[in-house]
Design an enzyme around this catalytic site. Structure first.
Site, PDB file in Angstrom:
ATOM      1  N   GLY A  14     -67.329   7.989  66.519  1.00  0.00           N
ATOM      2  CA  GLY A  14     -66.196   8.666  67.112  1.00  0.00           C
ATOM      3  C   GLY A  14     -65.717   9.880  66.337  1.00  0.00           C
ATOM      4  O   GLY A  14     -64.591  10.342  66.512  1.00  0.00           O
ATOM      5  N   LYS A  37     -69.364  23.342  62.428  1.00  0.00           N
ATOM      6  CA  LYS A  37     -70.398  22.307  62.446  1.00  0.00           C
ATOM      7  C   LYS A  37     -71.604  22.871  61.703  1.00  0.00           C
ATOM      8  O   LYS A  37     -72.369  23.673  62.246  1.00  0.00           O
ATOM      9  CB  LYS A  37     -70.780  21.966  63.898  1.00  0.00           C
ATOM     10  CG  LYS A  37     -71.787  20.836  64.035  1.00  0.00           C
ATOM     11  CD  LYS A  37     -71.132  19.481  63.900  1.00  0.00           C
ATOM     12  CE  LYS A  37     -72.135  18.361  64.159  1.00  0.00           C
ATOM     13  NZ  LYS A  37     -71.523  17.027  64.089  1.00  0.00           N
TER      14      LYS A  37
END
Length: 238
Positions: A14, A37
């Site tokens: 998650g 990212k």
């Protein structure tokens, strides 16, 4: 805190939903937010990755993805197989520092767990966090096995001089079992840091407005939410 590093205790816990929750609350507070990212794996060139999911849930924020590898593998293996250059901690830290110059909050989302290798030299997200002197938010599972994985992550982080800010349960089940119920009080012990949230399972399927309200209820005031760990635990016993 202007840079936050988000790691999971493993894959599929998650992490992206928790990143989106932190971002959504900061954005709603009027902050300029960026999401970095360093390495995205298992996604094709034209497919939406984790940063696109954050934008879908949290709204329009600055995003940056340094590498994308098609194979759903650890970044160093995926880089080797694809022939695409690996991403190192210096490059990732530099990108985060650049974003930090023009944003109030930069959230760096890792790939998998804290010690997943980025390159052949063994660089990991822990090295990125250390280079940035950034606090670490650990996203953990709710059920059986999570205490060991959380303790290992926190112990390694602490040994490397990182500040474990807290732990968030990435997917709290609608009908939690005994292990999950017990873990609410035990996860902070395993992490050596407070429980800072519990995002309900399925939150990632909500629309943007509903997700923001869910994030507000599920995430600590440290990030602009209303979550109270004691109140949450007491509510489970009623």
């Amino acid at each position: 805190m202007s840079v936050l590093v988000v790691t999971g205790t493993g894959t599929g816990v998650g992490k992206t939903a928790v990143t989106a929750a932190v971002v959504a609350l900061a954005r709603d507070d009027g902050q300029r937010v960026a999401v970095l990212k360093p390495a995205q794996t298992g996604v094709g060139p034209d497919e939406p990755g984790d940063v696109a999911e954050v934008v879908r849930l949290a709204g329009d924020v600055t995003t940056r993805e340094l590498r994308r590898y098609p194979d759903p593998l650890a970044p160093d293996v995926a880089a080797r197989r694809s022939g695409i250059a690996p991403v190192g901690p210096v490059e990732a830290a530099r990108a985060a520092s650049e974003l930090d110059q023009t944003h109030d909050l930069v959230v760096v989302e890792g790939a998998g767990g804290l010690l997943v290798r980025f390159d052949a030299d063994g660089a990991t997200l822990a090295d990125v966090a250390w280079a940035l002197s950034a606090p670490l938010l650990v996203v953990a599972e709710a059920g059986l096995g999570t205490l060991n994985a959380t303790a290992l992550t926190a112990e390694v982080a602490t040994a490397r001089g990182l500040n474990v800010l807290g732990v968030v349960i990435g997917s709290w089940p609608e009908k939690p079992g005994l292990a999950a119920l017990c873990n609410v009080s035990d996860l902070p012990v395993a992490a050596g840091a407070p429980l800072l949230g519990a995002l309900p399972a399925g939150a990632g399927s909500l629309d943007r407005a509903a997700f923001l309200e869910t994030a507000r209820a599920a995430v600590s005031p440290w990030f602009g939410g209303d979550f109270d760990a004691d109140r949450f635990e007491k509510g489970l016993s009623t």
